[in-house]
Design an enzyme around this catalytic site. Structure first.
Site, short mmCIF file in Angstrom:
data_model
loop_
_atom_site.label_atom_id
_atom_site.label_comp_id
_atom_site.label_asym_id
_atom_site.label_seq_id
_atom_site.Cartn_x
_atom_site.Cartn_y
_atom_site.Cartn_z
N ARG A 275 50.62 28.72 34.33
CA ARG A 275 49.45 29.54 34.64
C ARG A 275 48.47 28.72 35.46
O ARG A 275 47.84 29.25 36.41
CB ARG A 275 48.79 30.02 33.34
CG ARG A 275 47.62 30.95 33.52
CD ARG A 275 48.08 32.35 33.88
NE ARG A 275 46.94 33.22 34.14
CZ ARG A 275 46.96 34.54 33.92
NH1 ARG A 275 48.05 35.11 33.47
NH2 ARG A 275 45.89 35.27 34.18
N ASN B 162 32.95 40.97 39.55
CA ASN B 162 33.98 41.89 39.04
C ASN B 162 33.35 43.24 38.75
O ASN B 162 32.17 43.34 38.41
CB ASN B 162 34.59 41.33 37.74
CG ASN B 162 35.66 42.26 37.17
OD1 ASN B 162 36.54 42.72 37.87
ND2 ASN B 162 35.54 42.54 35.88
N THR B 163 34.13 44.29 38.88
CA THR B 163 33.69 45.61 38.47
C THR B 163 34.58 46.06 37.32
O THR B 163 35.79 45.86 37.34
CB THR B 163 33.73 46.63 39.63
OG1 THR B 163 33.31 47.89 39.13
CG2 THR B 163 35.10 46.76 40.27
N HIS B 164 33.92 46.58 36.27
CA HIS B 164 34.64 46.96 35.04
C HIS B 164 34.29 48.41 34.70
O HIS B 164 33.10 48.77 34.73
CB HIS B 164 34.23 46.03 33.89
CG HIS B 164 34.92 46.34 32.60
ND1 HIS B 164 36.25 46.04 32.36
CD2 HIS B 164 34.45 46.95 31.48
CE1 HIS B 164 36.56 46.45 31.14
NE2 HIS B 164 35.50 47.01 30.60
N GLY C 45 34.77 33.86 30.27
CA GLY C 45 35.26 34.80 29.25
C GLY C 45 35.93 35.99 29.91
O GLY C 45 36.11 36.01 31.13
C1 GRF Z 1 38.59 50.22 38.66
O1 GRF Z 1 38.04 51.24 37.87
C2 GRF Z 1 38.30 48.87 38.04
O2 GRF Z 1 37.06 48.80 37.39
C3 GRF Z 1 39.41 48.78 37.03
O3 GRF Z 1 40.54 49.31 37.67
C4 GRF Z 1 40.10 50.25 38.65
C5 GRF Z 1 40.66 49.81 39.98
O4 GRF Z 1 40.63 50.90 40.82
N1 GRF Z 1 39.62 47.42 36.62
P1 GRF Z 1 41.01 50.72 42.38
O5 GRF Z 1 42.26 49.84 42.43
O6 GRF Z 1 39.84 50.06 43.04
O7 GRF Z 1 41.24 52.12 42.86
#
Ligand code: GRF
Length: 202
Positions: A67, A109-111, A145
């Protein structure tokens, strides 16, 4: 500002960034996507990048003995494009120490949930299963994290009785794509400071 975007799937968040930059111009937006990376081949996110004429790279965990070696390879592949900001838009791998040493503090990052609720790979499913009445999305800096770094912005999405995971995720993504475009542009144009858990955008 130079952006490298990391994807693992459909890449609609990536597409939202590309469309916004095309519409407003990189100068006005404050950034341009210089490369797109993924942890796997054959995903729509890479096809979107290729259609946009962008450089792409793939770093597969299975191609490396450990990894740590994957983490080093990913770090080098991203660094080759000299990004100012790295954006994880649906990138489904946890990066390691080497990557964070190099890009910590400029890795976003987007969550698809309202952190700290429902972190991890199934945030939409978990919120639905829990019976949450509102959920949403979070754009945050990545720390060591899982989905725990300093929060930059969040958007709220109501959960409907008839929702299943994909319907709810689609509605979250409509908010998420706008939030990501807005946040990345502000970070790139205005600059920012991270003070503990607080993010201050100038
Ligand atoms: C997004 O909602 C992201 O937050 C999550 O997976 C999705 C990815 O969507 N981790 P895309 O690949 O940008 O359409």
């Amino acid at each position: 500002r130079r952006l490298v975007v990391l994807v693992s799937g459909s890449g609609t968040n990536l597409q939202a960034l590309l469309d916004e930059i095309a519409a407003t111009g990189a100068e006005a937006y404050g950034a341009e996507v210089v490369a797109v990376g993924a942890d796997r081949e054959g995903i729509e996110g890479l096809a979107r990048a290729e259609r946009a004429g962008l450089a792409t790279f793939v770093c597969k965990v299975g191609d490396h003995a450990t990894r740590e070696e994957w983490d080093a390879a990913l770090t080098d592949a991203v660094a080759a494009h000299e990004p100012d900001l790295v954006v994880s838009a649906g990138f489904m791998k946890i990066v390691g120490e080497r990557f964070l040493a190099r890009f910590g503090g400029r890795f976003v990052n987007t969550h698809p949930a309202l952190l700290p609720s429902f972190p991890g790979a199934h945030g939409v499913r978990d919120a639905l299963a829990y019976g949450a009445k509102v959920t949403g999305c979070t754009v945050h800096f990545v720390d060591d994290g899982v989905d725990t770094g300093p929060i930059i912005a969040q958007g709220v999405v109501e959960v409907r009785d008839e929702d299943d995971e994909s319907a709810l995720h689609e509605r979250i993504k409509e908010v998420e794509r706008r939030l990501l475009v807005e946040v990345v542009g502000r970070l790139a144009r205005n600059g920012y400071r991270i003070e503990g858990r607080k993010v201050v955008i100038q």
